[in-house]
Design an enzyme around this catalytic site. Structure first.
Site, mmCIF file in Angstrom:
data_model
loop_
_atom_site.group_PDB
_atom_site.id
_atom_site.type_symbol
_atom_site.label_atom_id
_atom_site.label_comp_id
_atom_site.label_asym_id
_atom_site.label_seq_id
_atom_site.Cartn_x
_atom_site.Cartn_y
_atom_site.Cartn_z
ATOM 1 N N ASP A 171 23.406 -27.234 12.034
ATOM 2 C CA ASP A 171 22.331 -26.451 12.635
ATOM 3 C C ASP A 171 22.130 -25.155 11.853
ATOM 4 O OD1 ASP A 171 20.628 -25.014 14.469
ATOM 5 O OD2 ASP A 171 21.366 -26.314 16.058
ATOM 6 N N CYS B 122 15.173 -25.529 17.370
ATOM 7 C CA CYS B 122 16.038 -26.710 17.195
ATOM 8 C C CYS B 122 15.489 -27.956 17.877
ATOM 9 C CB CYS B 122 17.434 -26.413 17.724
ATOM 10 S SG CYS B 122 18.252 -25.018 16.932
ATOM 11 N N ASP C 39 18.696 -29.322 10.890
ATOM 12 C CA ASP C 39 17.428 -29.268 11.617
ATOM 13 C C ASP C 39 16.482 -28.235 11.033
ATOM 14 O OD1 ASP C 39 18.961 -27.123 12.499
ATOM 15 O OD2 ASP C 39 18.642 -27.500 14.638
ATOM 16 N N HIS C 40 17.004 -27.096 10.616
ATOM 17 C CA HIS C 40 16.211 -26.074 9.923
ATOM 18 C C HIS C 40 17.161 -25.022 9.384
ATOM 19 C CE1 HIS C 40 16.641 -23.348 13.381
ATOM 20 N NE2 HIS C 40 16.283 -24.359 14.145
#
Length: 461
Positions: A12, A52, A322-323
């Site tokens: 994450d 998220c 996710d980013h």
């Protein structure tokens, strides 16, 4: 031996450049470097949205935000959309989750009083078993595991999760995030997720399996157990890409001005929690890099166990995030707006040899996206790709080819919906299209932006 298993690992808020195989000047990721050496590394891979929950919805469904419409953490994901867990179950795989998915279930499938509707976020439909944590069970599940190991857990487990060692030598001079967590590296929530994944890998049962390991770190709180808190020195971290001051940065765009004011003064990433002086920000980066190395070492444990149990050679492994996150770039700490630091993420795919030998140590320069992961995974296993998917299979890259008429740019979007901006909710969005030279940011009801990335890679003008 034919392909049998699928291991899908996500972290994450992992920025794309934070791999030592890519020449990062500070952070070391030897286990992911080894995975890349045994597979394919995608250098220009991008997430589709923030935060998220929406980003993971894009990963699991292969759909852009504007199509799956789960636009914020806690926004339900329409049950009409299939997803990665469901698709692998159709193929006869045992779909297992170690970690969390940040997906809120469709309320139309439940009665009004169902407990699943009382939680902020839930588990992606399709997983047979959840081995670690969901939002409603964390940090309680982790705390229960610690108690089984003889650890004294406070009445409110969050006090353990967010608290640092008080009076830690060097914290005053190094910065707030230098102080370590109260728990050891063997007792962290990262170790907890790994422990549960290892339990399954040792006794997976009959038939093929799909194991999704979802690590929360290096996501905030930027709090690392020893020795990861002091693994990297703040003097060594790269300099920030930013204007001379937050006030100067704010001149770029009214939405950026709003976000700067908002995050400096309130919220999870406010200056009261994460001070904005250079000393504190440089230590925050060093702590973030320490958390990355912690996750890398845990991934190394997983790969070693696959080899020990004879499962490595018939397991497809995919790693991504996710980013990303800003970490002081453009004077922002958390995920930010439209900047590359937030949307550019790593991707490594390692597949055993099939009918055609997979490339080893290949670095793909083409633009790829998180919406490609579902079609890619299914294609590797010879399954059909759902018509809902906006992404494309990356499987040809794995054997040295390039998919026909492949994209030459990437896309992402943000649905922000803040009352304070004075524009309608239906207009509170931005869309980005980015290629090698330019980045165009389209706002539905605010001024657009165009960056020349060759002349201005820091996106300052």
């Amino acid at each position: 031996m034919g392909l049998k298993n699928f291991l899908f690992i996500t972290a994450d808020q992992w920025r794309s450049e934070c791999l030592s195989v890519l020449g990062h000047p500070v952070v070391k990721t030897p286990n992911l470097d080894a995975l890349a050496a045994d597979g394919v590394l995608f250098r220009n891979h991008y997430a589709q949205c923030i935060p998220c929950g929406p980003s993971r919805a894009s990963i699991y469904t292969g759909m852009y935000l504007q199509n799956h419409r789960s636009l914020e953490n806690g926004t339900p994901l329409d049950a009409r959309h299939t997803n990665m867990a469901l698709e692998f179950r159709k193929l006869g795989f045992n779909s297992i989750l170690a970690g969390y998915t940040d997906i809120t279930p469709d309320p139309r499938l439940y009665s009004a009083g169902d407990p699943v509707l009382k939680t902020y976020e839930g588990i992606l439909p399709g997983f047979n078993r959840v081995l670690a944590m969901s939002s409603e069970a964390f940090p309680e599940a982790w705390a229960g595991w610690l108690e089984e190991r003889g650890y004294q857990v406070p009445g409110n487990p969050s006090d353990l999760y967010y608290a640092a060692v008080e009076g830690y030598p060097g914290a005053e001079t190094r910065g707030k995030t230098y102080a370590p967590a109260l728990y050891s590296k063997e007792e962290s929530e990262t170790a907890f997720v790994t422990y549960n994944a290892e339990k399954f890998i040792r006794r997976p049962g009959a038939g093929p399996w799909f194991l999704h390991i979802s690590y929360l770190k290096p996501h905030r709180p930027y709090l690392a157990p020893e020795p990861y808190n002091k693994l990297y020195h703040p003097d060594d971290v790269p300099d920030f890409q930013r204007a001379s001051s937050p006030e100067e940065e704010a001149k770029q765009h009214p939405f950026l001005a709003y976000k700067l004011e908002r995050t400096l003064n309130s919220g999870y990433y406010s200056s009261s929690i994460y001070p904005r002086d250079d000393k504190s920000l440089r230590q925050l980066r060093a702590t973030y890099y320490g958390l990355i190395t912690e996750v890398d070492e845990n991934i190394g444990r997983i790969v070693a166990l696959l080899k020990e149990t004879g499962q490595y050679e018939n397991t497809v492994i995919v790693f991504t995030s996710d980013h990303g996150v800003q970490l002081g770039d453009h004077h922002l700490v958390g995920p930010g707006l439209y900047f590359d630091q937030t949307f550019h993420v790593p991707l490594i795919i390692r597949a055993p040899a099939g009918e055609r030998q997979q490339q080893r140590s290949r670095v793909v320069e083409a633009f790829t996206e998180n919406v490609d992961l579902l079609p890619t995974s299914l294609d590797i296993f010879g399954a059909g790709i759902p018509i809902q998917c906006d992404g494309r299979s990356l499987a040809p890259f794995l054997v040295g080819d390039t998919p026909e008429k492949f994209r030459t740019e990437v896309h992402w979007e943000v649905d922000f919906r803040y009352d304070e901006l004075g524009i309608g909710f239906d207009e509170s969005s931005l869309n980005v299209i980015r290629d090698e030279h330019y980045k165009y940011v389209y706002f539905a009801a605010m001024p657009d932006l165009l960056f020349d990335l060759k002349k201005d890679p820091g996106e300052l003008h």
